[in-house]
Write a protein that holds these residues in place. Structure first.
Motif, PDB file in Angstrom:
ATOM      1  N   ILE A   1      -4.766   8.131  -0.099  1.00 31.38           N
ATOM      2  CA  ILE A   1      -4.466   9.684  -0.163  1.00 31.38           C
ATOM      3  C   ILE A   1      -5.603  10.480   0.324  1.00 31.38           C
ATOM      4  O   ILE A   1      -6.806   9.805   0.738  1.00 31.38           O
ATOM      5  N   SER A   2      -5.210  11.431   1.144  1.00 33.58           N
ATOM      6  CA  SER A   2      -6.198  12.270   1.773  1.00 33.58           C
ATOM      7  C   SER A   2      -6.287  13.725   1.252  1.00 33.58           C
ATOM      8  O   SER A   2      -5.303  14.132   0.682  1.00 33.58           O
ATOM      9  N   GLY A   3      -7.537  14.171   1.372  1.00 35.15           N
ATOM     10  CA  GLY A   3      -7.667  15.582   0.826  1.00 35.15           C
ATOM     11  C   GLY A   3      -8.864  16.042   0.706  1.00 35.15           C
ATOM     12  O   GLY A   3      -9.873  15.345   1.322  1.00 35.15           O
ATOM     13  N   PHE A   4      -9.253  17.000   0.155  1.00 32.92           N
ATOM     14  CA  PHE A   4     -10.660  17.722   0.227  1.00 32.92           C
ATOM     15  C   PHE A   4     -11.272  17.471  -1.354  1.00 32.92           C
ATOM     16  O   PHE A   4     -10.582  17.256  -2.132  1.00 32.92           O
ATOM     17  N   VAL A   5     -12.466  17.254  -1.179  1.00 28.57           N
ATOM     18  CA  VAL A   5     -13.347  17.030  -2.665  1.00 28.57           C
ATOM     19  C   VAL A   5     -13.458  18.190  -3.329  1.00 28.57           C
ATOM     20  O   VAL A   5     -13.747  19.180  -3.033  1.00 28.57           O
TER      21      VAL A   5
ATOM     22  N   ILE B   1       5.567  12.260  -3.750  1.00 26.51           N
ATOM     23  CA  ILE B   1       5.113  11.004  -4.086  1.00 26.51           C
ATOM     24  C   ILE B   1       3.896  10.943  -5.090  1.00 26.51           C
ATOM     25  O   ILE B   1       3.947  10.363  -6.008  1.00 26.51           O
ATOM     26  N   LEU B   2       3.221  11.969  -5.086  1.00 29.81           N
ATOM     27  CA  LEU B   2       2.339  12.180  -6.392  1.00 29.81           C
ATOM     28  C   LEU B   2       2.966  12.610  -7.686  1.00 29.81           C
ATOM     29  O   LEU B   2       2.578  11.832  -8.791  1.00 29.81           O
ATOM     30  N   THR B   3       4.198  13.065  -7.554  1.00 30.09           N
ATOM     31  CA  THR B   3       4.662  13.309  -8.807  1.00 30.09           C
ATOM     32  C   THR B   3       5.454  12.027  -9.417  1.00 30.09           C
ATOM     33  O   THR B   3       5.268  11.687 -10.518  1.00 30.09           O
ATOM     34  N   THR B   4       5.962  11.091  -8.301  1.00 33.53           N
ATOM     35  CA  THR B   4       6.552   9.838  -8.478  1.00 33.53           C
ATOM     36  C   THR B   4       5.418   9.145  -9.317  1.00 33.53           C
ATOM     37  O   THR B   4       5.781   8.214 -10.365  1.00 33.53           O
TER      38      THR B   4
ATOM     39  N   PRO C   1      -3.527  24.168  -6.333  1.00 34.37           N
ATOM     40  CA  PRO C   1      -4.210  23.045  -6.039  1.00 34.37           C
ATOM     41  C   PRO C   1      -3.702  21.887  -6.853  1.00 34.37           C
ATOM     42  O   PRO C   1      -3.743  21.862  -8.104  1.00 34.37           O
ATOM     43  N   TYR C   2      -3.430  20.726  -6.247  1.00 40.85           N
ATOM     44  CA  TYR C   2      -2.946  19.512  -6.869  1.00 40.85           C
ATOM     45  C   TYR C   2      -3.862  18.364  -6.430  1.00 40.85           C
ATOM     46  O   TYR C   2      -3.993  18.197  -5.202  1.00 40.85           O
ATOM     47  N   GLY C   3      -4.167  17.364  -7.262  1.00 36.85           N
ATOM     48  CA  GLY C   3      -4.899  16.268  -6.783  1.00 36.85           C
ATOM     49  C   GLY C   3      -4.878  15.109  -8.033  1.00 36.85           C
ATOM     50  O   GLY C   3      -4.205  15.148  -8.865  1.00 36.85           O
ATOM     51  N   ILE C   4      -5.687  14.068  -7.594  1.00 33.41           N
ATOM     52  CA  ILE C   4      -5.848  12.883  -8.392  1.00 33.41           C
ATOM     53  C   ILE C   4      -7.276  12.605  -8.449  1.00 33.41           C
ATOM     54  O   ILE C   4      -8.250  13.048  -7.962  1.00 33.41           O
ATOM     55  N   LEU C   5      -7.863  12.335  -9.795  1.00 35.07           N
ATOM     56  CA  LEU C   5      -9.145  11.978 -10.112  1.00 35.07           C
ATOM     57  C   LEU C   5      -9.542  10.685  -9.498  1.00 35.07           C
ATOM     58  O   LEU C   5      -8.620   9.520  -9.535  1.00 35.07           O
TER      59      LEU C   5
ATOM     60  N   LEU D   1       0.743  -1.135  -0.064  1.00 30.90           N
ATOM     61  CA  LEU D   1       0.047  -0.152  -0.069  1.00 30.90           C
ATOM     62  C   LEU D   1       0.926   1.339   0.016  1.00 30.90           C
ATOM     63  O   LEU D   1       1.620   1.445   0.684  1.00 30.90           O
ATOM     64  N   ILE D   2       0.749   2.122  -0.924  1.00 36.05           N
ATOM     65  CA  ILE D   2       1.631   3.404  -0.977  1.00 36.05           C
ATOM     66  C   ILE D   2       0.740   4.478  -0.458  1.00 36.05           C
ATOM     67  O   ILE D   2      -0.216   4.744  -0.806  1.00 36.05           O
ATOM     68  N   GLU D   3       1.345   5.092   0.585  1.00 34.85           N
ATOM     69  CA  GLU D   3       0.649   5.964   1.345  1.00 34.85           C
ATOM     70  C   GLU D   3       1.252   7.267   0.674  1.00 34.85           C
ATOM     71  O   GLU D   3       2.589   7.797   0.791  1.00 34.85           O
ATOM     72  N   VAL D   4       0.469   8.192   0.168  1.00 31.19           N
ATOM     73  CA  VAL D   4       0.725   9.530  -0.144  1.00 31.19           C
ATOM     74  C   VAL D   4       0.890  10.364   1.056  1.00 31.19           C
ATOM     75  O   VAL D   4      -0.415  10.962   1.567  1.00 31.19           O
ATOM     76  N   THR D   5       1.902  10.779   1.880  1.00 36.52           N
ATOM     77  CA  THR D   5       1.845  11.227   3.055  1.00 36.52           C
ATOM     78  C   THR D   5       1.716  12.713   2.906  1.00 36.52           C
ATOM     79  O   THR D   5       1.964  13.247   1.777  1.00 36.52           O
TER      80      THR D   5
END
Length: 351
Positions: free
Chosen positions: A258-262, A240-243, A289-293, A229-233
């Motif tokens: 991963i944690s963040g706002f919607v 980590i997100l860039t990797t 702002p950076y995020g993941i779909l 399990l890869i944790e985006v700390t």
């Protein structure tokens, strides 16, 4: 005339002292309340606190001069060049100092809030944290193609260096990719093919080919590749997100949390949303702002700005004209917004 100017000078010094002391007091107030990092990066707090000390000192000097003049203990200036110059009209001075007093009053009278979806929609949510590095990697190839008079869009490649077609990457695709009916495509990033890799005894070098712009990310990718399990700390959120973005082909099918706002906008389908955070370099003004779909059947149950921890399987998909990461959600847990909602560059990354 001299008496009038002296009284005006006293008022001006008092107003300036109040403004400077008010700004300094607000900085101290934010620090004591633990909210200073809502406006500036942690590494900048020491400088802001030192500035507050300086503002207090200047305010104290101005207050001392005003009180000294008020008590009539100031010595008369005899020489012409020491005479007090004419000052702007009272209206102009009121307008000038109002530029400082009004914002200062707003600071004290309004609550401290974090920036969220509304600001993200104005700045534009970035779903490719590695876009800058990818662009740098493309530039040398484009220049070489232009110099040789060939097209950079369709370069001549040997079978060994040709990109591996989607679905034929030697088993690197995972359950998180859907193939034809789901519309998701593995763009491979920098891993899983598409680049000449020097012979190495380390089999991971083929999945994580380094270059001058991504060497640290390639090394980190090797470290986390075998993790169940890869944790985006929070500490290394952007790194980590860039990797994951750079080597999306290698990490397809891996479990990610991963944690963040919607966040949503009109271009996000109803069964998807973005989980993101604001990255701050210096202060909140430069926050991006950076995020993941996220693909989730329960997407409609989560409101904008709601904080979640998402666990799912990593894949890639098309978003507009770009290939971006996609997290197929398996678990979504609602969490409280952290005390410091922003993320910062990890100065220890790659060391």
């Amino acid at each position: 005339m001299t008496e009038t100017l002296s009284r005006g000078s006293i008022v001006v010094r008092l107003v300036r002292a109040v403004i400077l002391a008010g700004i300094a007091f607000y900085i101290v107030h934010l620090h004591n309340a633990g909210r200073l990092t809502l406006y500036i990066a942690p590494r900048m707090t020491i400088y802001v606190k030192l500035a507050a000390v300086g503002l207090y000192l200047v305010a104290a000097v101005l207050l001392f001069e005003a009180l000294r003049a008020w008590n009539g203990s100031r010595e008369e200036e005899a020489c012409e060049h020491c005479a007090e110059p004419a000052r702007p009209s009272a209206l102009r001075q009121f307008a000038l100092y109002g530029l400082f007093l009004v914002p200062l009053a707003v600071f004290f009278l309004t609550p401290d809030t974090t920036i969220g979806s509304a600001m993200a929609s104005q700045k534009g949510m970035n779903l490719s944290s590695a876009a800058g590095i990818k662009e740098k990697n493309r530039e040398p190839a484009s220049r070489t193609a232009a110099e040789e008079g060939t097209s950079s869009e369709a370069p001549s490649v040997s079978p060994d260096s040709a990109p591996i077609p989607s679905g034929q990457d030697g088993g690197n695709r995972g359950d998180g990719e859907v193939g034809g009916d789901g519309g998701y495509a593995d763009n491979g990033g920098l891993g899983g093919g598409g680049r000449d890799v020097p012979h190495s005894s380390d089999p991971l070098d083929a999945l994580f080919p380094p270059d001058p712009f991504s060497e640290a990310y390639a090394e980190y990718g090797k470290k986390i590749y075998g993790s169940p399990l890869i944790e985006v700390t929070e500490k290394s959120y952007m790194e980590i997100l860039t990797t994951l973005d750079l080597y999306s082909g290698a990490f397809a099918g891996h479990k990610v949390r991963i944690s963040g706002f919607v966040y949503r906008d009109s271009s996000v389908p109803e069964d998807k949303f973005v989980i993101g955070r604001f990255a701050v370099q210096c202060c909140a003004a430069d926050a991006m702002p950076y995020g993941i779909l996220v693909d989730s059947p329960d997407a409609g149950l989560h409101d904008d700005n709601e904080w979640l921890t998402i666990t799912g399987t990593l894949a890639t998909t098309k978003y507009g004209d770009n290939d971006v990461l996609l997290l197929k959600a398996e678990e979504a847990v609602k969490i409280k917004a952290p005390k410091d909602p922003y993320v910062y560059g990890d100065l220890d990354f790659g060391t």
